[in-house]
Write a protein that holds these residues in place. Structure first.
Motif, short mmCIF file in Angstrom:
data_model
loop_
_atom_site.label_atom_id
_atom_site.label_comp_id
_atom_site.label_asym_id
_atom_site.label_seq_id
_atom_site.Cartn_x
_atom_site.Cartn_y
_atom_site.Cartn_z
N THR A 109 33.41 12.97 7.22
CA THR A 109 34.84 13.09 7.44
C THR A 109 35.26 14.54 7.31
OG1 THR A 109 35.63 12.90 5.15
CG2 THR A 109 35.17 10.85 6.31
N PRO A 111 38.49 16.02 5.73
CA PRO A 111 39.70 15.58 5.01
C PRO A 111 40.98 16.28 5.42
CG PRO A 111 38.27 16.91 3.60
CD PRO A 111 37.49 16.62 4.84
N THR A 130 37.89 3.00 11.45
CA THR A 130 39.23 3.04 10.88
C THR A 130 39.20 2.69 9.39
OG1 THR A 130 39.70 0.73 11.43
CG2 THR A 130 40.23 2.40 13.10
N SER A 131 40.33 2.90 8.73
CA SER A 131 40.43 2.67 7.29
C SER A 131 40.48 1.18 6.96
CB SER A 131 41.66 3.39 6.74
OG SER A 131 42.82 2.99 7.44
N ASN A 132 40.34 0.88 5.67
CA ASN A 132 40.41 -0.51 5.18
C ASN A 132 41.78 -1.11 5.51
OD1 ASN A 132 37.96 0.15 4.06
ND2 ASN A 132 38.71 0.23 1.95
N GLU A 134 40.56 -3.12 8.06
CA GLU A 134 39.96 -3.47 9.35
C GLU A 134 38.56 -2.88 9.53
OE1 GLU A 134 43.00 -2.28 9.03
OE2 GLU A 134 44.30 -3.95 9.65
N ASN A 135 38.39 -1.57 9.17
CA ASN A 135 37.12 -0.88 9.40
C ASN A 135 36.61 -1.10 10.82
OD1 ASN A 135 36.37 -1.90 6.09
ND2 ASN A 135 36.91 0.17 6.70
N HIS A 137 35.26 -0.22 14.40
CA HIS A 137 34.37 0.82 14.90
C HIS A 137 34.69 1.09 16.37
CE1 HIS A 137 29.95 2.07 15.95
NE2 HIS A 137 30.74 3.13 15.80
N GLY A 153 40.51 12.62 8.93
CA GLY A 153 40.08 11.92 7.73
C GLY A 153 39.21 10.70 7.94
N LEU A 154 39.02 10.26 9.20
CA LEU A 154 38.23 9.05 9.44
C LEU A 154 36.74 9.38 9.55
CD1 LEU A 154 40.41 6.96 11.92
CD2 LEU A 154 40.41 6.97 9.42
N VAL A 155 35.92 8.45 9.08
CA VAL A 155 34.46 8.61 9.16
C VAL A 155 34.03 8.60 10.62
CG1 VAL A 155 32.23 7.59 8.56
CG2 VAL A 155 34.11 7.54 6.91
N HIS A 156 33.22 9.59 11.02
CA HIS A 156 32.77 9.66 12.40
C HIS A 156 31.37 10.27 12.46
CE1 HIS A 156 34.73 13.52 11.59
NE2 HIS A 156 33.94 14.06 12.54
#
Length: 222
Positions: A109, A111, A130-132, A134-135, A137, A153-156
């Motif tokens: 991420t 931040p 996406t964030s909690n 839903e998560n 992809h 900020g999202l994991v990618h």
């Protein structure tokens, strides 16, 4: 009088909301970072404008391929305020990413930044989560000339699906976007996150956590 007080209150509320919504605007043409300053501010202190030189706004080398001979098979060449002092307070930066065949820029991420990625050569599978709760992809295969956005900020990640080297350039909406590599943060923290915490979070055995911690250390240090 009441009308004036109400107007003043509304103006203060609007200004407060605007200040919290984005970075403040520049109050001068530039604020070249003074990397020798001991002053601690949110960012970097400004160099005296009389000492600013053209090299403060210059970087050479983005055309040079990075060395991908590591266990991830990918390398990032950053161009942020650490490399270009003139980026201080401007809210932008750049990075070149090189990928060997099957090379991976692992899940991470930024931040402080949104990222927009342009593929210059090769074929990349990219995605973000996406964030909690839903998560969800979102993933897509990109080819030369394609552009993809990773929200702030999202994991990618990016993975080279092709049989040849790939190259991409990323623009980021911060002079210092920061990087948190998920595996490194969770399994390579110093001091370590307790094994029982990680084991419960991932629903695995403690010896599995120990193995992964050693593996992650080797990927980044060996």
């Amino acid at each position: 009088m009441r009308v004036l007080l109400l107007a003043a209150a509304l103006l203060a509320l609007a200004c407060s909301h605007g200040a919290s919504a984005s970075d403040p605007s520049l109050l001068q043409d530039f604020c070249v970072a003074d990397k020798t300053s001991q002053v601690r501010v949110n960012g970097l202190a400004c160099k005296d404008a009389k000492e600013v030189v053209v090299e403060d706004f210059f970087f050479s080398g983005i055309h040079v391929a990075g060395n991908t001979s590591n266990k991830q098979g990918a390398v990032v060449t950053p161009v942020n305020v650490a490399q270009v002092s003139g980026l201080n307070t401007l809210g932008i930066s750049l990075a070149r990413i090189d990928y060997a065949p099957s090379g991976l820029n692992p899940p991470h991420t930024h931040p402080r930044s949104t990222e927009i990625l342009t593929v210059l050569e090769g074929c990349l599978e990219v995605g973000f989560v996406t964030s909690n709760p839903e998560n969800k992809h979102f993933t897509k295969v990109l080819n030369k000339g394609d552009v993809f956005v990773f929200p702030k900020g999202l994991v990618h990640y990016q993975f080279n699906k092709g049989a040849t080297n790939a190259v991409a350039v990323a623009a980021l909406s911060s002079q210092n976007p920061g990087v948190i590599t998920i595996a490194n943060a969770v399994f390579g923290a110093k001091p370590s996150i307790p094994d029982d915490v990680i084991a419960k979070a991932f629903q695995v055995e403690k010896n599995t956590v120990d193995f992964i911690q050693v593996f992650v250390f080797c990927v980044w240090k060996c």
